[in-house]
Design a protein around this motif. Structure first.
Motif, PDB file in Angstrom:
ATOM      1  N   MET A   1       0.325  -1.191   0.162  1.00 20.67           N
ATOM      2  CA  MET A   1      -0.140  -0.340  -0.031  1.00 20.67           C
ATOM      3  C   MET A   1       1.358   1.517  -0.172  1.00 20.67           C
ATOM      4  O   MET A   1       0.689   2.293  -0.969  1.00 20.67           O
ATOM      5  CB  MET A   1      -0.679  -0.279   0.944  1.00 20.67           C
ATOM      6  N   LEU A   2       1.838   1.250   0.794  1.00 25.34           N
ATOM      7  CA  LEU A   2       2.788   2.523   0.675  1.00 25.34           C
ATOM      8  C   LEU A   2       3.457   2.596  -0.443  1.00 25.34           C
ATOM      9  O   LEU A   2       3.327   3.661  -1.411  1.00 25.34           O
ATOM     10  CB  LEU A   2       4.074   2.003   2.071  1.00 25.34           C
ATOM     11  N   LEU A   3       3.484   1.599  -1.086  1.00 23.51           N
ATOM     12  CA  LEU A   3       4.346   1.612  -2.958  1.00 23.51           C
ATOM     13  C   LEU A   3       3.137   2.051  -4.027  1.00 23.51           C
ATOM     14  O   LEU A   3       3.838   3.369  -4.596  1.00 23.51           O
ATOM     15  CB  LEU A   3       4.630   0.348  -3.338  1.00 23.51           C
ATOM     16  N   ALA A   4       1.812   2.116  -3.516  1.00 25.22           N
ATOM     17  CA  ALA A   4       0.764   2.530  -4.574  1.00 25.22           C
ATOM     18  C   ALA A   4       1.117   4.145  -4.004  1.00 25.22           C
ATOM     19  O   ALA A   4       0.510   4.988  -5.377  1.00 25.22           O
ATOM     20  CB  ALA A   4      -0.294   1.664  -4.065  1.00 25.22           C
ATOM     21  N   ALA A   5       0.851   4.203  -2.916  1.00 29.24           N
ATOM     22  CA  ALA A   5       0.982   5.647  -2.211  1.00 29.24           C
ATOM     23  C   ALA A   5       1.784   6.868  -2.858  1.00 29.24           C
ATOM     24  O   ALA A   5       1.865   7.981  -3.588  1.00 29.24           O
ATOM     25  CB  ALA A   5       0.723   5.569  -0.615  1.00 29.24           C
ATOM     26  N   LEU A   6       3.128   6.537  -2.779  1.00 32.89           N
ATOM     27  CA  LEU A   6       4.050   6.988  -3.108  1.00 32.89           C
ATOM     28  C   LEU A   6       4.683   7.357  -4.677  1.00 32.89           C
ATOM     29  O   LEU A   6       4.460   8.272  -5.698  1.00 32.89           O
ATOM     30  CB  LEU A   6       5.704   6.665  -2.647  1.00 32.89           C
ATOM     31  N   VAL A   7       3.947   5.857  -6.043  1.00 39.56           N
ATOM     32  CA  VAL A   7       3.435   5.699  -7.131  1.00 39.56           C
ATOM     33  C   VAL A   7       2.832   6.823  -7.294  1.00 39.56           C
ATOM     34  O   VAL A   7       2.853   7.907  -8.633  1.00 39.56           O
ATOM     35  CB  VAL A   7       3.184   4.578  -7.261  1.00 39.56           C
ATOM     36  N   GLY A   8       1.413   7.293  -6.292  1.00 42.87           N
ATOM     37  CA  GLY A   8       0.192   8.297  -6.848  1.00 42.87           C
ATOM     38  C   GLY A   8       1.219   9.852  -6.768  1.00 42.87           C
ATOM     39  O   GLY A   8       0.897  10.487  -7.403  1.00 42.87           O
ATOM     40  N   LEU A   9       2.315  10.193  -5.711  1.00 38.86           N
ATOM     41  CA  LEU A   9       2.207  11.179  -5.153  1.00 38.86           C
ATOM     42  C   LEU A   9       3.172  11.612  -6.273  1.00 38.86           C
ATOM     43  O   LEU A   9       3.084  12.942  -6.484  1.00 38.86           O
ATOM     44  CB  LEU A   9       2.783  10.965  -3.619  1.00 38.86           C
ATOM     45  N   ALA A  10       4.289  10.556  -6.495  1.00 35.57           N
ATOM     46  CA  ALA A  10       5.280  10.724  -7.619  1.00 35.57           C
ATOM     47  C   ALA A  10       4.438  11.237  -9.350  1.00 35.57           C
ATOM     48  O   ALA A  10       4.287  11.923  -9.667  1.00 35.57           O
ATOM     49  CB  ALA A  10       6.299   9.739  -8.529  1.00 35.57           C
ATOM     50  N   ALA A  11       3.235  10.611  -9.148  1.00 38.98           N
ATOM     51  CA  ALA A  11       2.434  11.093 -10.846  1.00 38.98           C
ATOM     52  C   ALA A  11       2.122  12.412 -10.231  1.00 38.98           C
ATOM     53  O   ALA A  11       1.988  12.755 -11.781  1.00 38.98           O
ATOM     54  CB  ALA A  11       1.596  10.240 -11.143  1.00 38.98           C
ATOM     55  N   ALA A  12       1.860  12.837  -9.002  1.00 37.89           N
ATOM     56  CA  ALA A  12       0.809  14.013  -9.202  1.00 37.89           C
ATOM     57  C   ALA A  12       1.825  15.159  -9.659  1.00 37.89           C
ATOM     58  O   ALA A  12       1.801  16.190  -9.810  1.00 37.89           O
ATOM     59  CB  ALA A  12       0.156  14.593  -7.526  1.00 37.89           C
TER      60      ALA A  12
END
Length: 122
Positions: free
Chosen positions: A1-12
């Protein structure tokens, strides 16, 4: 779940960078040709080539590749805008511009990705 959040933040962050680069290029080059999107997609190809090369040749972790490649580059580059702008050029009667956008984007993107891969070998 942390990786998904980091990917989402990076995408932003990638999307924000795309907006800022597009605005900077548009101010510098007033043209019907979509130079902003072209610069974004070519530079994104270079970054993704570099990230891929670092993963292949220097052991960059899969998690970092996901954040940088999928997140940053995914949010930064834009295939949909490339398509819409190419169709717009054709609809406005600039078939040379539309074909040039397609061929130039593909050629420059491949060269940029190759340059990124090559830089990773150093």
């Amino acid at each position: 779940m942390l990786l998904a959040a980091l990917v989402g933040l990076a995408a932003a962050l990638g999307a924000l960078a795309r907006y800022l680069v597009d605005q900077a290029v548009a101010q510098k080059f007033e043209s019907a040709f979509p130079w902003g999107t072209w610069v974004i997609n070519v530079s994104g190809s270079f970054i993704l080539g570099l990230v891929t090369g670092l993963a292949l040749h220097h052991g960059l972790s899969a998690h970092v590749v996901s954040v940088l490649g999928t997140g940053i580059c995914g949010g930064y580059t834009t295939f949909s805008t490339f398509n819409v702008e190419t169709i717009r050029l054709a609809e406005e009667g600039s078939l040379v511009g539309a074909v040039g956008n397609i061929a130039g984007s593909i050629a420059a993107g491949l060269l940029a990705a190759g340059a990124g891969l090559g830089l990773a070998l150093i």
